[in-house]
Design a protein around this motif. Structure first.
Motif, mmCIF file in Angstrom:
data_model
loop_
_atom_site.group_PDB
_atom_site.id
_atom_site.type_symbol
_atom_site.label_atom_id
_atom_site.label_comp_id
_atom_site.label_asym_id
_atom_site.label_seq_id
_atom_site.Cartn_x
_atom_site.Cartn_y
_atom_site.Cartn_z
ATOM 1 N N PHE A 183 1.832 21.566 5.656
ATOM 2 C CA PHE A 183 0.834 22.550 6.093
ATOM 3 C C PHE A 183 0.264 22.102 7.443
ATOM 4 O O PHE A 183 -0.954 21.996 7.606
ATOM 5 N N PRO A 184 1.133 21.836 8.427
ATOM 6 C CA PRO A 184 0.653 21.296 9.706
ATOM 7 C C PRO A 184 -0.197 22.291 10.488
ATOM 8 O O PRO A 184 0.012 23.504 10.415
ATOM 9 N N GLU A 185 -1.141 21.742 11.218
ATOM 10 C CA GLU A 185 -2.007 22.540 12.089
ATOM 11 C C GLU A 185 -2.740 23.664 11.351
ATOM 12 O O GLU A 185 -3.006 24.719 11.908
ATOM 13 N N ARG A 186 -3.077 23.414 10.101
ATOM 14 C CA ARG A 186 -3.827 24.399 9.314
ATOM 15 C C ARG A 186 -5.308 24.053 9.225
ATOM 16 O O ARG A 186 -6.121 24.910 8.903
ATOM 17 N N LEU A 187 -5.653 22.812 9.489
ATOM 18 C CA LEU A 187 -7.051 22.394 9.389
ATOM 19 C C LEU A 187 -7.766 22.589 10.715
ATOM 20 O O LEU A 187 -7.379 22.025 11.739
ATOM 21 N N ALA A 188 -8.821 23.401 10.699
ATOM 22 C CA ALA A 188 -9.645 23.584 11.893
ATOM 23 C C ALA A 188 -10.648 22.440 11.980
ATOM 24 O O ALA A 188 -10.787 21.785 13.012
#
Length: 306
Positions: A183-188
């Motif tokens: 789930f890359p680059e999903r966390l803001a």
């Protein structure tokens, strides 16, 4: 003088390596160059399954490229590993009845409110150890993101946390692997709310499993520390933030109401993947468990699941 020449040689070597990875004068802020990288990655993946095609949207390819600093070869390897993981784990086939028991206490759920930028907020307690439930919640949160949003906000409650609640290192490693590699680059941004002093030592251990980008997005927030609360309020309006997190919203988790919402979301999910299931889903069992069938509803809008 020799040291200066050696340093210049190292700098030049680093520049040459960057050029070999990205080509001459690659600029990640240049839209045309980014599109070229995305097209290159898409071509490198070759023929995909129906579900693979649906998963690998342009936005998806961009996230994997960003996670690997726009290195196509590394992004391809990362994405192919994710596709293998998704084919084996089938996260899109997990349904609410499979994980609802884990949700009865409200230890992790998609919040009814969003942050100031309209991003989905996921609430969880610190001692969540069920990977399957985590994956379901992630997929659901992504599926529910508003148009144009790719990332979500994590709000983790550490109130009452003790060492006894700490997840085993193996579970922490697996969790970090799933979050970062699939789930890359999903966390803001992530907020650790009211973590006790004893957690700081535990965090130093689990930090070794986190990439630098993820670590930079983690914020320790303490209800009695006005300045740290201001950081969270910058992202989440206190008017919508639950009282338990230092906000003014008296909303509480209701398992029955949340279950109804998840069941409706399951219908949307089934509808989204329905056509692909005919060609890709030869085996209806996931890890030996029969997945409840949910009839697709043509009238529902297809949501993003990339």
């Amino acid at each position: 003088m020799r040291n200066s020449l050696r340093n210049l040689s190292i700098i030049q070597s680093g520049r040459d390596m960057f050029r070999r990875k990205h080509g001459p004068d690659f600029n990640s802020k240049d839209a045309e160059q980014r599109e070229a990288k995305i097209s290159e990655l898409k071509a490198a993946l070759g023929t995909l399954s129906a579900r693979g095609e649906k998963y690998c949207t342009e936005a998806c390819l961009k996230r994997y490229l960003e996670a690997r600093n726009w290195n196509v070869a590394k992004a391809r390897k990362m994405l192919e590993e994710s596709l293998k993981w998704r084919a084996a784990y089938r996260p899109e086939d997990i349904r609410w009845p499979d994980v609802s028991v884990e949700a009865e206490t409200g230890k992790m759920y998609r919040a009814s409110f969003q942050d100031r930028e309209g991003r989905t907020v996921v609430n969880t307690s610190s001692h969540e150890g069920q990977i399957r439930f985590l994956v379901y919640t992630l997929e659901n949160a992504i599926f529910s993101l508003p148009e144009g949003q790719e990332k979500m906000v994590w709000l983790i409650d550490f109130t009452g946390w003790t060492v006894a609640h700490a997840s085993p290192i193996k579970t922490s490693r697996e969790t970090a692997n799933i979050l970062q590699n699939h789930f890359p680059e999903r966390l803001a941004i992530g907020f650790l709310f009211n973590p006790p002093k004893v957690f700081e030592a535990f965090y130093k251990v689990i930090k070794i499993f986190l990439d630098p980008k993820s670590i930079e997005k983690v914020n320790f927030v303490y209800q009695k520390d006005e300045e740290s609360m201001k950081v969270m309020y910058k992202y989440i309006d206190p008017e919508v933030l639950p009282v338990e997190f230092g906000g003014k919203n008296n909303v509480v988790y209701n398992h029955e109401e949340y279950s109804e919402l998840m069941i409706q979301d399951d219908i949307k999910t089934a509808n989204f993947w329905a056509v692909d299931a005919k060609t890709d889903h030869a085996n209806p069992a996931i890890n030996g468990t029969l997945v409840p069938e949910v009839a697709p509803q043509p009238s529902l809008l297809a949501a993003k699941a990339s």
